[in-house]
Design an enzyme around this catalytic site. Structure first.
Site, PDB file in Angstrom:
ATOM      1  N   GLY A 159       0.810  -1.227   0.000  1.00  0.00           N
ATOM      2  CA  GLY A 159       0.000   0.000   0.000  1.00  0.00           C
ATOM      3  C   GLY A 159       0.831   1.258   0.000  1.00  0.00           C
ATOM      4  O   GLY A 159       2.060   1.225   0.091  1.00  0.00           O
ATOM      5  N   LYS A 178       4.612  12.304  -2.276  1.00  0.00           N
ATOM      6  CA  LYS A 178       5.440  11.203  -1.757  1.00  0.00           C
ATOM      7  C   LYS A 178       6.312  11.766  -0.644  1.00  0.00           C
ATOM      8  O   LYS A 178       7.098  12.684  -0.882  1.00  0.00           O
ATOM      9  CB  LYS A 178       6.298  10.619  -2.881  1.00  0.00           C
ATOM     10  CG  LYS A 178       7.127   9.411  -2.444  1.00  0.00           C
ATOM     11  CD  LYS A 178       7.686   8.694  -3.664  1.00  0.00           C
ATOM     12  CE  LYS A 178       8.619   7.547  -3.269  1.00  0.00           C
ATOM     13  NZ  LYS A 178       9.158   6.878  -4.453  1.00  0.00           N
ATOM     14  N   ASP A 196       8.262   5.561   8.470  1.00  0.00           N
ATOM     15  CA  ASP A 196       7.777   6.867   8.938  1.00  0.00           C
ATOM     16  C   ASP A 196       6.939   7.644   7.923  1.00  0.00           C
ATOM     17  O   ASP A 196       6.436   8.726   8.236  1.00  0.00           O
ATOM     18  CB  ASP A 196       8.968   7.724   9.386  1.00  0.00           C
ATOM     19  CG  ASP A 196      10.016   7.877   8.293  1.00  0.00           C
ATOM     20  OD1 ASP A 196       9.721   7.506   7.130  1.00  0.00           O
ATOM     21  OD2 ASP A 196      11.119   8.355   8.585  1.00  0.00           O
ATOM     22  N   GLY A 197       6.829   7.145   6.708  1.00  0.00           N
ATOM     23  CA  GLY A 197       6.032   7.857   5.711  1.00  0.00           C
ATOM     24  C   GLY A 197       6.733   9.061   5.106  1.00  0.00           C
ATOM     25  O   GLY A 197       6.125   9.837   4.368  1.00  0.00           O
ATOM     26  N   ARG A 236       3.968  13.715  -7.321  1.00  0.00           N
ATOM     27  CA  ARG A 236       3.951  12.918  -8.540  1.00  0.00           C
ATOM     28  C   ARG A 236       2.595  13.082  -9.218  1.00  0.00           C
ATOM     29  O   ARG A 236       1.581  13.322  -8.562  1.00  0.00           O
ATOM     30  CB  ARG A 236       4.166  11.441  -8.221  1.00  0.00           C
ATOM     31  CG  ARG A 236       5.365  11.195  -7.343  1.00  0.00           C
ATOM     32  CD  ARG A 236       5.807   9.770  -7.403  1.00  0.00           C
ATOM     33  NE  ARG A 236       4.958   8.841  -6.705  1.00  0.00           N
ATOM     34  CZ  ARG A 236       5.305   7.583  -6.459  1.00  0.00           C
ATOM     35  NH1 ARG A 236       6.462   7.119  -6.901  1.00  0.00           N
ATOM     36  NH2 ARG A 236       4.503   6.767  -5.812  1.00  0.00           N
ATOM     37  N   ARG A 242      -1.295  -0.303  -9.719  1.00  0.00           N
ATOM     38  CA  ARG A 242      -0.149  -1.192  -9.925  1.00  0.00           C
ATOM     39  C   ARG A 242      -0.625  -2.628 -10.130  1.00  0.00           C
ATOM     40  O   ARG A 242      -1.777  -2.944  -9.814  1.00  0.00           O
ATOM     41  CB  ARG A 242       0.728  -1.148  -8.670  1.00  0.00           C
ATOM     42  CG  ARG A 242       1.252   0.247  -8.386  1.00  0.00           C
ATOM     43  CD  ARG A 242       1.106   0.598  -6.919  1.00  0.00           C
ATOM     44  NE  ARG A 242       1.412   2.021  -6.692  1.00  0.00           N
ATOM     45  CZ  ARG A 242       2.629   2.505  -6.550  1.00  0.00           C
ATOM     46  NH1 ARG A 242       3.652   1.680  -6.578  1.00  0.00           N
ATOM     47  NH2 ARG A 242       2.827   3.795  -6.386  1.00  0.00           N
ATOM     48  N   ASP A 281       4.474  -4.476  -7.078  1.00  0.00           N
ATOM     49  CA  ASP A 281       3.853  -3.236  -6.590  1.00  0.00           C
ATOM     50  C   ASP A 281       4.485  -2.014  -7.250  1.00  0.00           C
ATOM     51  O   ASP A 281       3.988  -0.901  -7.080  1.00  0.00           O
ATOM     52  CB  ASP A 281       3.984  -3.130  -5.059  1.00  0.00           C
ATOM     53  CG  ASP A 281       5.415  -3.284  -4.583  1.00  0.00           C
ATOM     54  OD1 ASP A 281       6.064  -4.268  -4.972  1.00  0.00           O
ATOM     55  OD2 ASP A 281       5.898  -2.412  -3.847  1.00  0.00           O
ATOM     56  N   ASP A 327       7.776   4.615  -9.420  1.00  0.00           N
ATOM     57  CA  ASP A 327       8.548   4.356  -8.195  1.00  0.00           C
ATOM     58  C   ASP A 327      10.048   4.359  -8.436  1.00  0.00           C
ATOM     59  O   ASP A 327      10.700   3.307  -8.500  1.00  0.00           O
ATOM     60  CB  ASP A 327       8.115   3.035  -7.534  1.00  0.00           C
ATOM     61  CG  ASP A 327       6.881   3.249  -6.667  1.00  0.00           C
ATOM     62  OD1 ASP A 327       6.301   4.352  -6.717  1.00  0.00           O
ATOM     63  OD2 ASP A 327       6.503   2.326  -5.943  1.00  0.00           O
TER      64      ASP A 327
HETATM   65  P1  AMP Z   1       9.149   0.449  -2.393  1.00  0.00           P
HETATM   66  O1  AMP Z   1      10.106  -0.688  -2.312  1.00  0.00           O
HETATM   67  O2  AMP Z   1       9.782   1.805  -2.195  1.00  0.00           O
HETATM   68  O3  AMP Z   1       8.273   0.395  -3.574  1.00  0.00           O
HETATM   69  O4  AMP Z   1       8.220   0.315  -1.118  1.00  0.00           O
HETATM   70  C1  AMP Z   1       7.526  -0.841  -0.757  1.00  0.00           C
HETATM   71  C2  AMP Z   1       6.468  -0.495   0.236  1.00  0.00           C
HETATM   72  O5  AMP Z   1       7.038   0.157   1.377  1.00  0.00           O
HETATM   73  C3  AMP Z   1       5.380   0.439  -0.274  1.00  0.00           C
HETATM   74  O6  AMP Z   1       4.195   0.032   0.297  1.00  0.00           O
HETATM   75  C4  AMP Z   1       5.838   1.767   0.246  1.00  0.00           C
HETATM   76  O7  AMP Z   1       4.779   2.686   0.358  1.00  0.00           O
HETATM   77  C5  AMP Z   1       6.420   1.403   1.593  1.00  0.00           C
HETATM   78  N1  AMP Z   1       7.437   2.369   2.052  1.00  0.00           N
HETATM   79  C6  AMP Z   1       8.652   2.587   1.520  1.00  0.00           C
HETATM   80  N2  AMP Z   1       9.290   3.544   2.216  1.00  0.00           N
HETATM   81  C7  AMP Z   1       8.469   3.949   3.199  1.00  0.00           C
HETATM   82  C8  AMP Z   1       8.552   4.921   4.249  1.00  0.00           C
HETATM   83  N3  AMP Z   1       9.620   5.697   4.437  1.00  0.00           N
HETATM   84  N4  AMP Z   1       7.473   5.042   5.060  1.00  0.00           N
HETATM   85  C9  AMP Z   1       6.393   4.278   4.918  1.00  0.00           C
HETATM   86  N5  AMP Z   1       6.256   3.351   3.960  1.00  0.00           N
HETATM   87  C10 AMP Z   1       7.276   3.189   3.102  1.00  0.00           C
HETATM   88 MG    MG Z   2       6.808   1.103  -4.441  1.00  0.00          MG
END
Ligand code: AMP
Ligand code: MG
Length: 539
Positions: free
Chosen positions: A109, A132, A144-145, A202, A209, A279, A289
């Site tokens: 998600g 983002k 931490d988002g 973005r 996805r 994803d 991404d």
């Molecule tokens: P990614 O590998 O960057 O595509 O991320 C995989 C998952 O981890 C996705 O659901 C992202 O939204 C989540 N995610 C990546 N980095 C963070 C972050 N700093 N805080 C919260 N969720 C994250």
């Molecule tokens: Mg991603």
């Protein structure tokens, strides 16, 4: 020209059809959780201390009918760091799952992405605005988002660079600093450091996805799968007709073909995504991404920019076409409950191979300036071997190959090996050894013959060949070390290099006098420097 564009952000028109058509998570708290029976959760961006605009892309503003003045206001900076909402926005984070490195990972998600709403522009197009790094959501799991400046600069610049290269991609409207610090352990070595926090806005017509479908199938939520797929068909594939088995299959085939086209573009320009999890693949066949991606400098099919992938090299340059097919098979599995037949899904997957082959053949011909390939497999294979005899810069090699003088009018070419290779010298990281020189020169002699044949068969003259090559082989790409230099300066508060690169990469195929420094091999200091060769997922 710009007078009919919107200069007051409050006039942006929103039509949030995604949230209106699909079921929302009834829980509006921001606790981390598994979300069942819903496609998204409403969530507010986290306000930040001292927002500051670093850069915006005027072409993306224009997609939204926004005048440049609108992007230079304080309201713009506040809105696109998440401090303020515009009338009509309805912020939410989407639920999706995914296969990561070949394994089902369950719910992922939007853990650090918040969709603000869908702008309906005057051409009737819907464009979703997505922040983002604007704070946690129910999908943030243990993270931490947030996002840091270095990864945000990379996403902002690369999205736009890819667009101008003609590679399908999500876009980036803005890059802002939050004025807050975010702690990251960049090398995963137990040494976390504070870094400047940043947000990228973005923009895409859809952020759906492969994993958006997989999550409902994996949970056996078939009703929701159908509802989500029907929405996707109507919103993102309106040309495929009313929902039903035929339209689902047509949609799947469409995704297979557009993904094939995207991958062929990546291979053409030397882009390595680095994290091709399901994803991270868009159903629109757009690059999405931007994390630990990289650009091939030395032509090495085994290269991966992602430190997390250094062992298995699943996402290496040369493996991308295979991985896309594997990911499509996962999407096919997710759609199976709606279709209930294997053969037509298999046939759609075959269309991936066919489309990829077609695109790749066309691009390879264009990269070499030929009208088309004709029984050239072995000779093209030999080129790929020649490119690996010694470290050879892919971008520089192809660009300089356009300047090779084929002497089409002479029957015999008396040039020595060294003379033939001379124009390509700047592409080599070390001087060629005699046997490497011999083999490269032989390939060039064969190239000369091949060009003579193209002239006889298709009337291709040398200026046509060069124009063809220079329209497909970029002169300027976002080399890993160039992005890093812009980041290093931005971290000191100097954004000029971000602006320089954004401008340079608007015209990647053009000769840009005075910009030759950007058409240069990776310097030695960048070979092992963090951010310049390998990247971690920490962002
Ligand atoms: P990614 O590998 O960057 O595509 O991320 C995989 C998952 O981890 C996705 O659901 C992202 O939204 C989540 N995610 C990546 N980095 C963070 C972050 N700093 N805080 C919260 N969720 C994250
Ligand atoms: Mg991603």
């Amino acid at each position: 020209m710009t007078s009919d564009l919107i200069s007051d952000l409050a006039q942006l028109r929103f039509d949030n059809r995604f949230v209106e058509a699909l079921p929302a998570d009834p829980d509006d708290s921001n606790s981390r959780r598994q979300v069942y029976g819903a496609c998204y959760s409403r969530v507010k961006p986290t306000p930040v201390k001292a927002p500051q605009l670093v850069a915006y892309a005027r072409e993306v503003a224009e997609l939204l009918d926004l005048a440049p003045e609108a992007c230079e206001t304080d309201t713009f900076t506040q809105v696109f760091t998440g401090n303020r909402l515009l009338p009509g926005m309805d912020p939410h984070a989407n639920c999706y799952g995914g296969h990561q490195f070949g394994h089902w990972a369950g719910q992922l998600g939007d853990g650090r992405a918040i969709n603000l709403g869908q702008v309906l522009n005057r051409r009737g197009e819907h464009w979703t605005l997505q922040l983002k790094g604007a704070g946690p959501t129910p999908y943030s799991r243990s993270a931490d988002g947030l996002a840091v400046l270095r990864s945000s600069v990379r996403e902002f610049l690369c999205s736009e660079a890819m667009h101008h290269l003609g590679v399908p991609t999500t876009r980036a409207l803005s890059l802002t600093l939050t004025g807050e610090q975010v702690v990251r352990d960049m090398f995963y070595d137990g040494n976390p450091q504070p870094e400047p926090g940043a947000v990228v806005c973005r923009v895409a017509q859809s952020f759906t996805r492969f994993g958006s479908f997989e999550i409902y199938a994996a949970r056996g939520e078939h009703e929701l799968l159908k509802r989500f797929t029907d929405y996707t068909l109507r919103a993102d594939f309106p040309h495929l007709g009313e929902p039903g088995k035929a339209a689902y299959l047509a949609m799947f085939e469409d995704v297979c073909r557009s993904t094939a086209q995207m991958i062929a573009h990546w291979m053409r320009v030397g882009f390595v995504h680095g994290v091709m999890n399901t994803d991270n693949l868009s159903i629109l066949g757009q690059t999405i991404d931007y994390g630990p991606y990289g650009w091939l400098e030395d032509f090495d099919p085994n290269w991966t920019p992602n430190t997390t992938d250094a062992q298995g090299r699943r996402y290496r340059y040369g493996n991308q076409p295979q991985i896309a097919l594997w990911n499509l098979a996962q999407l096919g599995n997710a759609l199976y409950p709606l279709i209930d037949e294997v053969e037509p899904l298999q046939a759609a997957l075959d269309s991936y191979r066919e489309e990829y082959q077609t695109c790749r053949q066309r691009d390879t011909a264009a990269k070499l300036g030929l009208t088309q390939l004709q029984n050239d497999d072995l000779w093209v294979e030999e080129l790929h071997k020649v490119l690996q005899l010694t470290e050879t810069d892919m971008t520089i090699f192809y660009r300089l190959l356009a300047d090779f003088d084929p002497r089409l009018d002479t029957d015999t070419d008396e040039r020595s090996d060294a003379e033939l290779i001379e124009p390509l010298q700047p592409a080599y990281y070390q001087p060629l050894k005699p046997d490497q020189q011999k083999r490269t020169a032989q390939w060039l002699r064969d190239y000369r013959e091949r060009l003579q044949r193209d002239r006889i068969l298709h009337g291709t003259d040398d200026s046509t060949r060069r124009a063809r090559m220079n329209a497909t082989n970029p002169k300027y790409v976002l080399r890993n070390y160039l992005a890093q230099q812009a980041i290093d300066r931005a971290e000191q508060g100097d954004f000029t290099e971000i602006h320089n690169l954004l401008e340079l990469l608007r015209h990647p195929y053009d000769e840009q006098p005075g910009k030759e420094d950007y058409f240069a091999k990776r310097p030695e200091w960048a070979r092992h420097k963090a951010g310049c060769s390998m990247l971690s997922c920490s962002s």
